[in-house]
Design an enzyme around this catalytic site. Sequence first.
Site, PDB file in Angstrom:
ATOM      1  CB  CYS A  71      -0.801   0.028   1.184  1.00  0.00           C
ATOM      2  SG  CYS A  71      -1.925   1.510   1.466  1.00  0.00           S
ATOM      3  CB  CYS A  77      -2.922   5.819   5.551  1.00  0.00           C
ATOM      4  SG  CYS A  77      -4.460   4.801   6.200  1.00  0.00           S
ATOM      5  CB  CYS A  80      -3.563  -0.715   7.345  1.00  0.00           C
ATOM      6  SG  CYS A  80      -4.899  -0.752   6.042  1.00  0.00           S
ATOM      7  CD  GLN A 275     -18.686 -10.136  11.512  1.00  0.00           C
ATOM      8  OE1 GLN A 275     -17.527  -9.453  11.585  1.00  0.00           O
ATOM      9  NE2 GLN A 275     -18.702 -10.548  11.899  1.00  0.00           N
ATOM     10  CE1 TYR A 304     -24.488  -7.433  23.842  1.00  0.00           C
ATOM     11  CE2 TYR A 304     -24.506  -9.675  23.833  1.00  0.00           C
ATOM     12  CZ  TYR A 304     -24.041  -8.444  24.196  1.00  0.00           C
ATOM     13  OH  TYR A 304     -24.004  -7.559  25.158  1.00  0.00           O
ATOM     14  CD  GLU A 325     -29.153  -6.283  18.686  1.00  0.00           C
ATOM     15  OE1 GLU A 325     -29.204  -5.186  19.295  1.00  0.00           O
ATOM     16  OE2 GLU A 325     -28.029  -6.815  18.643  1.00  0.00           O
ATOM     17  CG  ASP A 373     -21.145 -11.652  17.228  1.00  0.00           C
ATOM     18  OD1 ASP A 373     -19.768 -10.840  17.710  1.00  0.00           O
ATOM     19  OD2 ASP A 373     -21.382 -11.288  16.060  1.00  0.00           O
ATOM     20  CB  CYS A 400     -14.628  -7.739  17.122  1.00  0.00           C
ATOM     21  SG  CYS A 400     -15.910  -6.818  18.270  1.00  0.00           S
TER      22      CYS A 400
END
Length: 450
Positions: A71, A77, A80, A275, A304, A325, A373, A400
């Site tokens: 990249c 940036c 990433c 996702q 969730y 939810e 989740d 996550c």
Amino acid sequence: MRKNDQFQIEITGMTDNGEGVGRAEGMAVFVPYTIVGETVRIHIVKVLKNYAVGKLIEIIKPSPHRVKAECPNFYQCGGCQLWHMDYAEELLYKERKVADCLKRIGGIEQPISPIIGADERKYYRNKSQFPVTSDGIGMYAGRSHRLIPIDHCMIQSNITEGIISTVRYWIAAYGLIPYDEKKNCGQLRHLYIRETDEGIMVCLVVTDCKIPNLDCLVSLLRENNPQICSVLLNINPHKTNVILGKETMTVWGKEELKDHLGDVVFSISPLSFYQVNKQQMQKLYDKAGEYAALCGKEVVWDVYCGIGTIGQYLAKHCRQVVGIEIIEAAVKNARENAKQNKLNNTEYYCGAAEKIAPQIIAKGNRPDVVILDPPRKGCDKVLLDTVITVNPQKIVYISCKPSTLARDLKYLNARGYTAEEITPVDMFPATTHVETVVKLVRNKQKYPVQ
């Protein structure tokens, strides 16, 4: 140690944020863009009480895993963090990150399964959110709100480059005013792009709905990319770092777009959680299904649940899916998705799980399996206590963020649920983020079925 000092150090570890860690004068020093095993020369840019931050000046002994970043924006940036290492080393870093958090925070030392890597490290994102400022359209530099203008992003879908160019031309041609977050003024805040099987959604995040010459933008977008089938405005007038507001208006085309995952289909709006890496999402959900080991008789609580993705992906393998939810719009989407997927064994409740659970139990409906989740902050203790109270045979936890996962697993383990299998999944190549799916089973001897 003082600012502007220079040192030669060996990198012996890495932080959660992907920075190399070495030591100078007995103090830990964090150095971006370095890899374990390297010897480097650094310039100290910040000295705090317990650690310092260094800037890489020279690589004296490079790691065999160092590669030239593909990249061109990588070192400016902040999107990433890992393009300077090969993919094998990136996966090893993520495995170590999960294992370290589980041991250090959760007291869990069992081996984890090998990480499930991605087939493609580039152009995998189906959702893009680019800030718009007076400096242009792009991404923020690391740990700042200084915009780096970008034409081409290595992890976003290839379709974004042409859309950015079109919107940039439209802004200049018609004098649209980008948002200034310091002064809290201006019109355009973000450019939001979503790609599905059905087509492309372009959404402008704006401070109010009075945006001139939208018909010209629609014409330009359609002319340059016939896959575009939706142009929307999302209204966010507040002084906040939250990207999306609560109100969305359709300028042209469809309010929602459809996307297929296996043999189920989902309608997705700008506000829907979905996702960003579809190929890896299917691998993640397949692993969750493997851990749930459904045989057609189970009641599954999907906590969730969002728009119902994982529960509906697994629904044909169980007797019933009960989705819970707190976001009303997501529950509405989940019910609509179940209807279009012709799933008659799903039921959705809107509210906090700790308040909804007694209502469901009163109907004689207890879960055999609970799927969790949660967002990055993990689960609230009240919710975990609720799950423990309903006493499922298994919990499948999708996380996550390894640190909050470790905290929650420690809490569950102390109350009778053992993490039997743990698998990281690389949903976000070239970044430090990693997803993890965990199979927890109830200790039936100490905690028998109630």
